[in-house]
Design a protein around this motif. Structure first.
Motif, mmCIF file in Angstrom:
data_model
loop_
_atom_site.group_PDB
_atom_site.id
_atom_site.type_symbol
_atom_site.label_atom_id
_atom_site.label_comp_id
_atom_site.label_asym_id
_atom_site.label_seq_id
_atom_site.Cartn_x
_atom_site.Cartn_y
_atom_site.Cartn_z
ATOM 1 N N GLN A 6 0.707 -1.242 0.130
ATOM 2 C CA GLN A 6 0.074 0.482 0.010
ATOM 3 C C GLN A 6 0.724 1.028 0.180
ATOM 4 O O GLN A 6 -0.326 2.477 0.084
ATOM 5 N N TRP B 134 -6.619 1.932 2.416
ATOM 6 C CA TRP B 134 -7.061 0.671 2.406
ATOM 7 C C TRP B 134 -7.318 -0.526 3.277
ATOM 8 O O TRP B 134 -8.619 -0.913 3.511
ATOM 9 N N SER C 102 -10.693 1.128 4.858
ATOM 10 C CA SER C 102 -11.931 0.439 3.865
ATOM 11 C C SER C 102 -12.346 -1.237 3.860
ATOM 12 O O SER C 102 -13.431 -1.397 3.085
#
Lengths: 148, 148
Positions: free
Chosen positions: A33, A119, A122
DNA sequence: TATTGTTATACTCTATAACTATA
DNA sequence: TATAGTTATAGAGTATAACAATA
């Protein structure tokens, strides 16, 4: 052979194996990420440690993070270069130093809205409350294990 | 500054942050357990994947492990060199190959009593049944997240 | 002499870009 | 031209060994 050993090896795996595989895979995803080009995952971990513990010597920080001193030397150098921490002489021991977050470092810690964090966030919002509670409890257990 | 920001940053951390820190730290500990000089943590993960799924092409294995094909190329080469997997041509597509565990690889998977596994096991036995159940559930949740 | 930290070096893990072979 | 896989290269993350400075 083909697949006569079938999929049961995975489902029969011991708890240790299942935990290990899960940790390796999520770690991989989290490192991938990295769109914030400046702070690495390892550096972020050190920032959190300093934010939680306050000023530390490099040796203390290495011990808390569970890495060897030379590894921490590099992390500290990178964070210092980015102005996220400051280093000063130890008050009583000339061999040691004391590092702590700078104002920028504390600001970074507060904002913390990196893409990486987003990320994982989410993903977490798609879970049930019970699943999130499970993860929170597991994180606490894992930290306890890792600190030993 | 000293430690006026205190330790509350750690305890106030979001769930994403707590999970991330826990995963990074346990991953570090698990890698440090490498006293088995031949098989790395990444290779072990691939072995489990092959054991669970049966024969796969390199591309399929990379996708399942969540890594890019060149990364898997190296893992496969290392495992093949150690005789833990075999490679054969794809029956219908000359570009592809099929890799699967060798007898030695399946044996390794069965024994699995590496020092690494033993360290984590030794930590897990100190937990309560409820804590172990939490970890098992968390591992399942994490795998689900990581696979997306 | 022991301890703290740094420098030098090396290995693992992973990625992207460029290439080869086959479809 | 598109796809599967490999090679080349690079950067993150970490370690051990050797060293310097201080205790």
């Amino acid at each position: 052979m083909t697949d006569e050993q079938g999929p049961e090896v995975g489902t029969d795996a011991t708890l240790a194996t299942r935990v290990r595989l899960a940790v390796v895979r999520l770690n991989r995803r989290l490192r991938a990420q990295r769109t914030d080009r400046t702070i690495t995952l390892t550096q972020l971990s050190a920032i959190y440690c300093l934010g939680k513990c306050g000023p530390l010597t490099p040796g203390e920080l290495a011990a808390k993070e569970g890495v060897q001193p030379p590894s921490m030397t590099r992390v500290i150098a990178a964070l210092e270069e980015q102005g996220l921490l400051t280093r000063r002489p130890h008050p009583t021991d000339g061999r040691q130093a004391v590092v702590e977050l700078s104002d920028d470092g504390r600001e970074y810690l507060k904002e913390e809205t990196t893409v990486r964090e987003r990320w994982l966030d989410s993903q977490l919002v798609t879970l049930t409350d019970a699943e999130r509670q499970t993860l929170a409890a597991a994180a606490e257990i894992i930290d306890r294990i890792s600190a030993r």
